[in-house]
Design a protein around this motif. Structure first.
Motif, PDB file in Angstrom:
ATOM      1  N   TYR A 453     -26.205   8.185   9.640  1.00 29.06           N
ATOM      2  CA  TYR A 453     -25.951   7.465   8.401  1.00 29.06           C
ATOM      3  C   TYR A 453     -24.456   7.466   8.130  1.00 29.06           C
ATOM      4  O   TYR A 453     -23.778   8.483   8.289  1.00 29.06           O
ATOM      5  CB  TYR A 453     -26.665   8.138   7.228  1.00 29.06           C
ATOM      6  CG  TYR A 453     -28.009   7.534   6.911  1.00 29.06           C
ATOM      7  CD1 TYR A 453     -28.124   6.496   5.987  1.00 29.06           C
ATOM      8  CD2 TYR A 453     -29.159   7.993   7.536  1.00 29.06           C
ATOM      9  CE1 TYR A 453     -29.359   5.936   5.688  1.00 29.06           C
ATOM     10  CE2 TYR A 453     -30.403   7.434   7.247  1.00 29.06           C
ATOM     11  CZ  TYR A 453     -30.494   6.399   6.320  1.00 29.06           C
ATOM     12  OH  TYR A 453     -31.708   5.842   6.034  1.00 29.06           O
ATOM     13  N   PRO A 471     -27.726   2.783   7.321  1.00 29.10           N
ATOM     14  CA  PRO A 471     -28.521   3.562   8.281  1.00 29.10           C
ATOM     15  C   PRO A 471     -27.954   3.460   9.691  1.00 29.10           C
ATOM     16  O   PRO A 471     -27.090   2.630   9.980  1.00 29.10           O
ATOM     17  CB  PRO A 471     -29.911   2.903   8.196  1.00 29.10           C
ATOM     18  CG  PRO A 471     -29.910   2.133   6.920  1.00 29.10           C
ATOM     19  CD  PRO A 471     -28.492   1.677   6.727  1.00 29.10           C
ATOM     20  N   GLY A 502     -32.679   9.066   5.090  1.00 35.71           N
ATOM     21  CA  GLY A 502     -31.945   8.488   3.969  1.00 35.71           C
ATOM     22  C   GLY A 502     -32.307   9.152   2.653  1.00 35.71           C
ATOM     23  O   GLY A 502     -31.445   9.416   1.802  1.00 35.71           O
TER      24      GLY A 502
END
Length: 556
Positions: A453, A471, A502
């Protein structure tokens, strides 16, 4: 979801099939595609900054020589602006075709001359001059951005050369592999445009790339593909994060080229306008791209369709006939003339085959199964390090403090982060924006920028801090980073793991000092959070909303 009707390849715009109308249309198409003005301005700005640095650090001899180069560039760009003004006024005032053609060609000639000047090793001498300056000089710190612009202008130079050769041999046909050509042209030209035009907010992803040999004018095909990507980037103008996904999929007798974006989408009437015939291009400066796309699809004997809805992105699909069973080798003569030298080429883009099922491909598309992703070996990163245990735990506070103390004109902080399923931070790296320095995630963590990320904290239009979170780009590199065995990999697991990570990152940032109400823009939200419409579109949402989502293990 609205799907535009396939464009009938037997139709052609009658106003410019041949003669001077056709020549005028072609020069308009080319000028619309070149998009050079901002890049020339960036080159000039860089050299003015470089000259100022030479003055600041009392490097007088180099400054005098460089000042002469800057004045030469200013003169060239002044002529360029005047030429474009003459051309655009002629188009908008419906001047005779011969006048528009003459002024358009003159403008292209001056663009080519300016590129030739800037690319000459005898002009500017920036590499040699930079060696006299310390690392903290503004021009030294911004040289990566400058080289991106140089690479783009080299691509412009090559595209003009290809256009001229195509004009001299309008019936010339080639057989080439659509997947290989898209990879090559994306690396040479398109990716640099996307990075610079979107200020690194938009990612260009090559997903499934089935090989298929097609026949036609390759320079024209490349310009058509570039137009599709430009339109996709423009559709994400208001977004803080987004992606353009490109794939080629063999479907029976045709190969489908899909260009998908996360943009604002289109209503049915807009789709109808794009697919409608245009009987004239007189007076038109800005609506040329899709006319060119339609014409080129027709020339290749293909069909064109648009799958879109407001706030739900767009997929444009070209279905082209291909030569079944045909295999071609790269043409060395073509590559030597129309490929960028290695020193100007960007980092290679590899197709991410594990993500093809998540692309917005219309129904009836991908008939062939996706090939398994090839592993990309990568050494394991050591756990996150900090000055002490307290700092290592304060990730959210560290990022906000870096943003707050940024010395850039527009303050901000860039970061990359990875959190394991047992809630351990296995990677954390960050850097505040510096004055006049354009930093990317590739600079921050070059080995892992596609596997983790990535994020930014910067100001929005109201000067309030906002988080932009993206992402991982590559399923294969992500699985390598997470040490997932080949047998356990697949698109569904990729989507689930990335979604969960996430959420864990959001929770970790809130728990370690970042305001839970700070606004977030999440890239590829429709792919990884399809059931959470609050994350889609251009509107931001509070970080606590992401942190409050259920993990897969918590569902039910």
């Amino acid at each position: 979801m609205t799907t535009g009707r396939p464009e009938d390849s037997s139709q052609a715009t009658p106003d410019f099939e041949e003669g001077i109308k056709k020549d005028v249309a072609e020069i308009k198409f080319l000028i619309h595609d070149l998009r050079v003005e901002n890049f020339f301005n960036e080159i000039l700005h860089y050299h003015v900054t470089l000259n100022t640095d030479l003055e600041i650090y009392n490097i007088d001899q180099a400054r005098v020589l460089h000042e002469a180069d800057v004045q030469e560039l200013k003169s060239k760009l002044g002529a360029l602006r005047r030429a474009f003004l003459d051309y655009s006024n002629a188009v908008k005032s419906f001047s005779p075709d011969r006048t528009v053609l003459l002024l358009g060609r003159r403008y292209v000639d001056i663009i080519n001359d300016a590129c030739h000047l800037i690319l000459s090793p005898l002009w500017g001498r920036s590499d040699q001059v930079l060696s006299f300056l310390p690392e903290e000089a503004r021009s030294v710190r911004s040289r990566r951005h400058y080289r991106n612009c140089i690479s783009w202008l080299y691509g412009v130079h090559l595209r003009i050369a290809a256009f001229r050769e195509e004009s001299n041999s309008p019936d010339a046909q080639e057989e080439f592999d659509i997947a290989e050509d898209i990879r090559d042209f994306t690396q040479d030209v398109v990716r640099g445009y996307v990075v610079e035009k979107s200020e690194a907010r938009v990612e260009l992803l090559l997903e499934r790339m089935d090989p298929a040999v097609i026949a036609g004018r390759r320079p024209r095909f490349r310009r058509m593909y570039f137009n599709l990507v430009m339109n996709a980037v423009d559709a994400m103008r208001g977004r803080k994060a987004g992606a353009v996904r490109v794939s080629t999929v063999v479907e029976g007798e045709r190969v489908a080229l899909h260009v998908c974006d996360d943009g604002v989408g289109m209503p049915p009437e807009k789709i109808g306008q794009l697919l409608a015939e245009r009987h004239t291009l007189d007076g038109d400066l800005h609506s040329l791209g899709f006319v060119f796309v339609r014409q080129t699809v027709a020339e290749f004997g293909g069909e064109l369709s648009i799958d879109s809805a407001l706030d739900d992105g767009t997929t444009i699909t070209l279905r082209l006939p291909y030569l079944k069973g045909k295999v071609v080798r790269p043409d060395p003569a073509y590559l030597s003339k129309y490929r960028l030298p290695e020193k100007y080429r960007t980092v290679a883009l590899e197709p991410d085959t594990a993500r093809v099922s998540s692309a917005r491909v219309p129904k009836g598309g991908a008939e062939a199964a996706a090939r398994p992703p090839a592993p990309v070996p990568a050494p394991r990163l050591a756990p996150a390090a900090g000055a002490d245990k307290a700092e290592a735990r304060a990730y959210g506070g560290i990022l906000f403090e870096a943003y707050r103390k940024s010395r850039a004109q527009f303050p901000g902080c860039i970061f990359a982060m990875a959190v394991t399923e047992d809630d351990r931070v296995e990677m954390f790296t960050h850097k505040p924006y510096e004055r006049d320095f354009n930093i990317s995630h590739e600079d921050l963590s070059p080995m892992y920028f596609q596997a983790t990320y990535r994020g930014r904290i910067e100001e929005d239009e109201l000067k309030a801090p906002v988080v932009i979170l993206k992402p991982p780009q590559s399923a294969s590199e992500y699985f390598d980073f997470k040490e997932i065995a080949e047998a356990g990999r697949g698109p569904e697991r990729f989507a689930r793991m990335v979604r969960d990570e996430g959420i864990r990152i959001a929770r970790k940032l809130v728990a370690t000092g970042l305001d839970p109400q700070i606004q977030v823009h999440l890239g590829s939200a429709q792919q990884f959070f399809p059931a959470t419409p609050q994350f889609h579109g251009t509107a931001s949402f509070p970080l606590e909303l992401l942190a409050g989502q259920r993990l897969s293990a918590e569902a039910g």
